[in-house]
Design a protein around this motif. Structure first.
Motif, PDB file in Angstrom:
ATOM      1  N   THR A 222      24.455  23.547  68.286  1.00 24.33           N
ATOM      2  CA  THR A 222      25.076  22.321  68.898  1.00 24.33           C
ATOM      3  C   THR A 222      26.613  22.354  68.975  1.00 24.33           C
ATOM      4  O   THR A 222      27.560  22.790  67.928  1.00 24.33           O
ATOM      5  CB  THR A 222      24.767  20.851  67.689  1.00 24.33           C
ATOM      6  N   GLU A 223      27.177  22.142  70.259  1.00 22.54           N
ATOM      7  CA  GLU A 223      28.491  22.337  70.521  1.00 22.54           C
ATOM      8  C   GLU A 223      29.334  21.222  69.800  1.00 22.54           C
ATOM      9  O   GLU A 223      28.672  20.093  69.699  1.00 22.54           O
ATOM     10  CB  GLU A 223      28.734  22.165  72.016  1.00 22.54           C
ATOM     11  N   VAL A 224      30.348  21.257  69.191  1.00 26.44           N
ATOM     12  CA  VAL A 224      31.675  20.525  68.592  1.00 26.44           C
ATOM     13  C   VAL A 224      32.722  20.644  69.579  1.00 26.44           C
ATOM     14  O   VAL A 224      33.365  21.567  69.953  1.00 26.44           O
ATOM     15  CB  VAL A 224      31.971  20.762  67.292  1.00 26.44           C
ATOM     16  N   PRO A 225      33.067  19.589  70.170  1.00 28.00           N
ATOM     17  CA  PRO A 225      34.303  19.341  71.084  1.00 28.00           C
ATOM     18  C   PRO A 225      35.682  19.657  70.315  1.00 28.00           C
ATOM     19  O   PRO A 225      35.765  19.169  69.203  1.00 28.00           O
ATOM     20  CB  PRO A 225      34.180  17.937  71.799  1.00 28.00           C
ATOM     21  N   VAL A 226      36.613  19.990  71.073  1.00 29.43           N
ATOM     22  CA  VAL A 226      37.966  20.199  70.880  1.00 29.43           C
ATOM     23  C   VAL A 226      38.789  19.496  71.659  1.00 29.43           C
ATOM     24  O   VAL A 226      38.814  19.498  72.912  1.00 29.43           O
ATOM     25  CB  VAL A 226      38.489  21.663  70.933  1.00 29.43           C
ATOM     26  N   GLU A 227      39.402  18.151  70.924  1.00 28.28           N
ATOM     27  CA  GLU A 227      40.295  17.380  71.649  1.00 28.28           C
ATOM     28  C   GLU A 227      41.841  18.223  71.873  1.00 28.28           C
ATOM     29  O   GLU A 227      42.584  18.315  70.928  1.00 28.28           O
ATOM     30  CB  GLU A 227      41.020  16.272  70.998  1.00 28.28           C
ATOM     31  N   SER A 228      41.836  18.781  72.867  1.00 23.75           N
ATOM     32  CA  SER A 228      42.970  19.901  73.281  1.00 23.75           C
ATOM     33  C   SER A 228      43.834  19.386  74.503  1.00 23.75           C
ATOM     34  O   SER A 228      43.332  18.924  75.395  1.00 23.75           O
ATOM     35  CB  SER A 228      42.292  21.231  73.590  1.00 23.75           C
ATOM     36  N   PRO A 229      45.079  19.298  74.305  1.00 20.97           N
ATOM     37  CA  PRO A 229      46.020  19.098  75.358  1.00 20.97           C
ATOM     38  C   PRO A 229      45.833  19.836  76.742  1.00 20.97           C
ATOM     39  O   PRO A 229      45.871  19.495  78.020  1.00 20.97           O
ATOM     40  CB  PRO A 229      47.444  19.222  75.021  1.00 20.97           C
TER      41      PRO A 229
END
Length: 182
Positions: free
Chosen positions: A78-85
């Protein structure tokens, strides 16, 4: 070629390689790769880091910037998103680490993200971990006993004390850290 090896509580070795994820039970290997026939749904076969967090979840970090949790019972990712600029920063060398409180961090040169359990995403940790002004983070390592983070950056070594919120580095040694003095 192995890039990361971890062992779970049952004794299985989990091996991240350039060609997939392997589980070794002492006798045989079970291999998971990116492929249409493989139900594990790995987004890539190029694995750069494996990590067990405080809840014994197996985190997998891929060379293509993706990361997430591999369910060891169902053999599903299960992929986990990264809030990246900038999503391209996730192509850089990266690793996962825990602190003494069980917080999970993703460390990428120049950035630190923390896993937000409520949102199921990695978000910026700039308000949780202090880096000296103008320094470019290389990597960091937590000391589980002292709650300090050892920070390696382009300008040298720094120590952030998570318990006190104080940051020490050359020319600004707030807690009179011996390693910074030297």
């Amino acid at each position: 070629m192995a890039s990361s090896i971890v062992q779970d509580e049952k004794g299985f070795l989990w091996i991240g390689t350039l060609d997939g994820l392997q589980r070794y039970d002492g006798t045989r290997y079970l291999t998971f790769r990116k492929s249409d026939e493989n139900m594990s749904n790995l987004p890539s076969s190029y694995i750069v880091d494996l990590h067990f967090d405080s809840q014994k979840r197996l985190w997998v970090v891929f060379g293509n910037g993706k990361l997430g949790i591999f369910d060891r019972k169902k053999f599903r990712f299960t992929e986990v998103p990264v809030e990246s600029p900038d999503p391209y920063i996730l192509q850089r060398r990266k690793h996962l680490m825990d602190d003494a409180s069980g917080n999970l961090y993703l460390v990428v040169p120049g950035f630190v993200f923390v896993y937000n359990v409520a949102t199921g995403k990695f978000v910026s940790a700039k308000d949780q971990i202090k880096i000296p002004p103008g320094w470019q983070l290389g990597t960091m390592t937590p000391d589980p006993v002292s709650q300090k983070f050892w920070i390696v950056a382009d300008s040298g070594l720094a120590v952030y004390n998570g318990a006190t919120g104080k940051l020490s580095y050359p020319g600004h040694n707030e807690e009179n850290e011996p390693a910074i003095r030297l």
